[in-house]
Every structure is written in structure tokens, then in C-alpha cells.
Design a protein around this motif. Structure first.
Motif, PDB file in Angstrom:
ATOM      1  N   UNK A  69       0.837  -1.208   0.000  1.00 17.93           N
ATOM      2  CA  UNK A  69       0.000   0.000   0.000  1.00 17.93           C
ATOM      3  C   UNK A  69       0.868   1.253   0.000  1.00 17.93           C
ATOM      4  N   UNK A  70       1.973   1.208   0.740  1.00 19.40           N
ATOM      5  CA  UNK A  70       2.868   2.371   0.793  1.00 19.40           C
ATOM      6  C   UNK A  70       3.560   2.592  -0.559  1.00 19.40           C
ATOM      7  N   UNK A  71       3.893   1.499  -1.260  1.00 18.15           N
ATOM      8  CA  UNK A  71       4.482   1.627  -2.602  1.00 18.15           C
ATOM      9  C   UNK A  71       3.497   2.280  -3.576  1.00 18.15           C
ATOM     10  N   UNK A  72       2.212   1.952  -3.405  1.00 20.02           N
ATOM     11  CA  UNK A  72       1.186   2.483  -4.309  1.00 20.02           C
ATOM     12  C   UNK A  72       0.627   3.833  -3.861  1.00 20.02           C
ATOM     13  N   UNK A  73       1.044   4.308  -2.685  1.00 12.68           N
ATOM     14  CA  UNK A  73       0.442   5.537  -2.140  1.00 12.68           C
ATOM     15  C   UNK A  73       0.633   6.754  -3.061  1.00 12.68           C
ATOM     16  N   UNK A  74       1.797   6.934  -3.706  1.00 12.42           N
ATOM     17  CA  UNK A  74       1.923   8.068  -4.626  1.00 12.42           C
ATOM     18  C   UNK A  74       0.893   8.018  -5.765  1.00 12.42           C
ATOM     19  N   UNK A  75       0.570   6.806  -6.248  1.00  9.55           N
ATOM     20  CA  UNK A  75      -0.440   6.649  -7.303  1.00  9.55           C
ATOM     21  C   UNK A  75      -1.823   6.968  -6.727  1.00  9.55           C
ATOM     22  N   UNK A  76      -2.075   6.489  -5.533  1.00  3.91           N
ATOM     23  CA  UNK A  76      -3.342   6.746  -4.832  1.00  3.91           C
ATOM     24  C   UNK A  76      -3.573   8.253  -4.697  1.00  3.91           C
ATOM     25  N   UNK A  77      -2.524   8.958  -4.302  1.00  5.37           N
ATOM     26  CA  UNK A  77      -2.646  10.422  -4.128  1.00  5.37           C
ATOM     27  C   UNK A  77      -2.792  11.132  -5.477  1.00  5.37           C
ATOM     28  N   UNK A  78      -1.984  10.718  -6.457  1.00  6.88           N
ATOM     29  CA  UNK A  78      -1.988  11.397  -7.764  1.00  6.88           C
ATOM     30  C   UNK A  78      -3.311  11.204  -8.507  1.00  6.88           C
ATOM     31  N   UNK A  79      -3.988  10.071  -8.258  1.00  6.91           N
ATOM     32  CA  UNK A  79      -5.262   9.790  -8.952  1.00  6.91           C
ATOM     33  C   UNK A  79      -6.462  10.171  -8.076  1.00  6.91           C
ATOM     34  N   UNK A  80      -6.203  10.912  -7.020  1.00  4.75           N
ATOM     35  CA  UNK A  80      -7.276  11.326  -6.096  1.00  4.75           C
ATOM     36  C   UNK A  80      -8.069  10.121  -5.577  1.00  4.75           C
ATOM     37  N   UNK A  81      -7.317   9.082  -5.206  1.00  2.00           N
ATOM     38  CA  UNK A  81      -7.844   7.897  -4.525  1.00  2.00           C
ATOM     39  C   UNK A  81      -8.626   6.950  -5.442  1.00  2.00           C
ATOM     40  N   UNK A  82      -8.541   7.162  -6.756  1.00  2.00           N
ATOM     41  CA  UNK A  82      -9.198   6.232  -7.681  1.00  2.00           C
ATOM     42  C   UNK A  82      -8.378   4.950  -7.818  1.00  2.00           C
ATOM     43  N   UNK A  83      -7.046   5.088  -7.839  1.00  2.00           N
ATOM     44  CA  UNK A  83      -6.167   3.949  -8.111  1.00  2.00           C
ATOM     45  C   UNK A  83      -5.157   3.796  -6.965  1.00  2.00           C
ATOM     46  N   UNK A  84      -4.277   2.790  -7.093  1.00  2.00           N
ATOM     47  CA  UNK A  84      -3.250   2.609  -6.069  1.00  2.00           C
ATOM     48  C   UNK A  84      -3.713   1.798  -4.876  1.00  2.00           C
ATOM     49  N   UNK A  85      -4.620   0.842  -5.106  1.00  2.00           N
ATOM     50  CA  UNK A  85      -5.223   0.060  -4.019  1.00  2.00           C
ATOM     51  C   UNK A  85      -4.577  -1.322  -3.874  1.00  2.00           C
ATOM     52  N   UNK A  86      -4.633  -1.849  -2.656  1.00  2.00           N
ATOM     53  CA  UNK A  86      -4.344  -3.260  -2.387  1.00  2.00           C
ATOM     54  C   UNK A  86      -5.596  -3.852  -1.740  1.00  2.00           C
ATOM     55  N   UNK A  87      -5.678  -5.189  -1.688  1.00  2.00           N
ATOM     56  CA  UNK A  87      -6.896  -5.830  -1.175  1.00  2.00           C
ATOM     57  C   UNK A  87      -6.561  -6.957  -0.205  1.00  2.00           C
ATOM     58  N   UNK A  88      -7.379  -7.052   0.856  1.00  2.00           N
ATOM     59  CA  UNK A  88      -7.251  -8.122   1.860  1.00  2.00           C
ATOM     60  C   UNK A  88      -8.604  -8.767   2.092  1.00  2.00           C
ATOM     61  N   UNK A  89      -8.643 -10.071   2.043  1.00  2.00           N
ATOM     62  CA  UNK A  89      -9.900 -10.822   2.120  1.00  2.00           C
ATOM     63  C   UNK A  89     -10.342 -11.063   3.567  1.00  2.00           C
ATOM     64  N   UNK A  90     -11.661 -10.978   3.807  1.00  2.00           N
ATOM     65  CA  UNK A  90     -12.175 -11.488   5.080  1.00  2.00           C
ATOM     66  C   UNK A  90     -12.068 -13.011   5.042  1.00  2.00           C
ATOM     67  N   UNK A  91     -12.109 -13.653   6.195  1.00  2.00           N
ATOM     68  CA  UNK A  91     -12.011 -15.113   6.236  1.00  2.00           C
ATOM     69  C   UNK A  91     -13.089 -15.752   5.367  1.00  2.00           C
ATOM     70  N   UNK A  92     -12.703 -16.646   4.449  1.00  2.00           N
ATOM     71  CA  UNK A  92     -13.705 -17.330   3.619  1.00  2.00           C
ATOM     72  C   UNK A  92     -14.669 -18.188   4.438  1.00  2.00           C
TER      73      UNK A  92
END
Length: 361
Positions: free
Chosen positions: A88-111
């Protein structure tokens, strides 16, 4: 120009469908961001099961957490979130530059919570708080029990990646849950900007249907489902219901193409990625497929907003004897069961490593 750059320029976000500690440690993920237009990342239990099982990258972390009394799901969640925070920290510059549209990571709830609405809501809130990153999606399955949990999580301001969607109908149910969550926020004067993506799995359609179809219809069904879903997505964005929310400041829940690695050795290894370019969408790509696309991908024209030949392809597949509604339900159930199996394997793998490491020390 690389195919990955072409797709990025078209307005599609390319995310890596993989995470390992090694990818982070040796700079590979940073290189994919720089060289292959990767602007986000997804994970699932199968990915973490493979990552933790390969080599010794996680051994020190497992041992250290064991010494402070962690085990099972709690220990895994700590390990996974350590990786995802770094990503997430690696993608944070993209997250900021795209106004939070991009630069995301995902974590699953327990299946294991797939049939437990209340448990899913609680788990989503816990992961969101524990992650401490604004650009982390919580993955919630778009199963019948998951739909009310998606609405509630969005209402509570938790960014959601809806996973395990297979059909256009399943996508629409997830999109409507998102809309209801945002509408409730707007009604109460809360910030309507809660991010979400809806992940539609594609190649598994062809794996399931190809054996029932003549050769000239192989590997066409998944792409037809994507075209049908993209049409529904565009219709939703043009609807008065959505326009009202957009005026209030809401952002669209983007469609995400998942399961886009070709599983047929007779088909192109970039088949799905080449076919699925479209603005305002995401394609999450297995690492092997990403490298193939970067090397020799040939993106076709952007997906047609009117669905193109989707209806004709779906009609011909139905005529050949495939019950699309029944198959969509089965694919979703099978997907949920596969994640449960991976989750249990993962927890057993961690327990085995804990035992081996404590014996060694």
C-alpha cells in the motif's frame, strides 16, 4: 509501446494478482510499477498459501509472532497485513496522484464467513482498522449472504472489493448493494466518497463450459460475460439513480476483471487481457500473464458499451446446452469452497511451520 502502457493510456488500471514477501524484498513489485504500468494489487487465500509455502521468507515472522502467543487466523492476519501495508505504501503516490481512484491493495475477510453476514461485517471493520492504510480494500464475496454485508460496510465507510462475482446478474446485485450503502450515507449527510470495485471472474467460465461446446465456441464465453457486464456497468453510470449520487460527490464502483490468466494451452496466453481493455475498469492479472502481456500483448479495440456480440455468443452457448444461470451459481459456490480449502491449508501450513520453527529454536 508496451501493451501494458496502451491499456493504461486507454483508462484501464492494471493490478497484479499476487503478493509475496519476496516480491517486496527484491524490488520486483517496484519494477512492475515502473515498467509495466501496475497501479494496484490483489491478494486472496490461495495466493498467501502459495507465498508462505514457498521458501523461508515468512519463517522469521512466524517464529517471532509465535513467541508472543499468536497463532491461527490472528497470526496470519498480522503476516498478511505486514505485506499489504508495504505494498500500500508503494502504491500511495499513485493513490494520491489519482485522487484515490487507483493505487489500491486488497485483503480478504475469512472465507469461513462466506455464509455469515454479521460475522463478515465485523471482520471487515476489524481488517479496515487493523490495516491502518487508506488505500486498502476489504474483500467481501458477492454471495447472497455477502450482499447485505457489502451494503453495510460501504455505509460504514469501509472500502470494499466485492469478490467472487461471475455473472452480470451477480454484478448488478453487488452494484446495487454499493448504491444502497452510498444512498444511506448521503441521506445522513456523510461523505459519499467510499471506494469500491466489483470483481467479475472470467476464465473459469471457459474452463467449465469448453468441454460441452464445439471447438469453434471455446474460450468465448468469459469474454461475452465481460461484455454483457460492461454494458450493465455503463447503463448504471448513465442512470438517474447514479447521476444523483455523482452530483452529491460519489465515485463509481469500478468493474474489475479477475481470473484473466488463460487456462487453455491452445489459447493465447494474453487472450483475456487483450480482449478486455476498457476505460474506467480494472484488470487484475496473474504475474505470469502480466509478464506475457508486457512482452507480446496485443490489445484489441476497447469493449463496446452496447455489449457488442455478447448476446449472440451467450445465445449460441445456451443453444449448445449450457445453462448459464445454473453455471453462474455453481461457479460462485465452487469459488467460495476453493477459498475455504486454501484458507484451511494456509492455517495448517502456518501451524506446521510454527511447530518446526519452535523445535529448531
Amino acid at each position: 509501446m508496451k501493451a501494458t502502457q496502451q491499456l493504461h493510456d486507454l483508462g484501464q488500471s492494471l493490478w497484479l494478482d499476487n503478493i509475496t514477501r519476496t516480491l517486496l524484498d527484491n524490488g520486483t513489485l517496484a519494477r512492475y510499477i515502473a515498467e509495466l504500468s501496475v497501479t494496484g494489487l490483489t491478494s486472496n487465500p490461495s495466493i498467501f498459501d502459495a507465498a508462505i509455502g514457498e521458501g523461508e521468507a515468512y519463517d522469521a515472522g512466524i517464529h517471532a509472532k509465535s513467541l508472543v502467543g499468536l497463532s491461527g487466523e490472528t497470526l496470519f492476519m498480522e503476516l498478511a497485513l505486514e505485506d499489504l501495508r508495504r505494498a500500500a505504501d508503494l502504491f500511495k503516490p499513485i493513490f494520491d496522484a489519482t485522487h484515490q481512484v487507483d493505487g489500491w491493495v486488497s485483503m480478504e475477510v475469512s472465507p469461513l464467513l462466506a455464509a455469515d453476514t454479521a460475522g463478515t461485517i465485523t471482520a471487515a471493520a476489524t481488517i479496515h482498522a487493523q490495516a491502518e492504510r487508506p488505500n486498502l480494500f476489504v474483500k467481501i464475496p458477492g454471495t447472497p449472504e455477502g450482499i447485505p454485508a457489502i451494503e453495510e460496510a460501504i455505509y460504514r465507510g469501509i472500502p470494499v472489493n466485492v469478490t467472487l462475482l461471475f455473472s452480470c446478474a451477480q454484478y448488478v446485485a453487488a452494484a446495487e448493494a454499493y448504491l444502497r450503502g452510498i444512498e444511506r450515507r448521503v441521506a445522513e449527510g456523510k461523505d459519499p466518497q467510499v471506494a469500491s470495485v466489483a470483481s467479475v471472474f472470467l476464465s473459469r467460465w471457459d474452463v467449465a463450459a469448453n468441454p460441452q461446446l464445439p471447438a469453434d465456441q471455446h474460450n468465448r464465453l468469459g469474454i461475452a460475460v465481460a461484455k454483457q457486464t460492461y454494458r450493465a456497468y455503463r447503463e448504471l453510470l448513465a442512470s438517474p439513480r447514479w447521476q444523483k449520487l455523482a452530483t452529491a460527490g460519489a465515485r463509481p464502483q469500478r468493474v474489475l476483471w479477475a481470473s484473466t490468466g488463460s487456462k487453455d494451452p491452445n489459447a493465447s496466453d494474453t487472450l483475456y487481457v487483450d480482449a478486455l481493455g476498457a476505460p474506467d475498469t480494472v484488470d487484475t492479472i496473474p504475474e505470469k500473464t502480466l509478464l506475457a502481456v508486457g512482452d507480446h500483448g496485443k490489445p484489441g479495440p476497447a469493449l463496446p458499451m452496447d455489449g457488442g456480440d455478447a448476446d449472440a455468443v451467450l445465445a449460441s452457448v445456451t443453444a449448445a446446452g449450457v445453462n448459464l444461470d445454473a453455471l453462474a451459481t455453481k461457479l460462485q459456490q465452487d469459488g467460495a469452497e476453493a477459498f475455504v480449502k486454501s484458507w484451511k491449508q494456509l492455517l495448517q501450513r502456518i501451524a506446521d511451520k510454527q511447530a518446526a520453527l519452535s523445535a529448531k529454536h
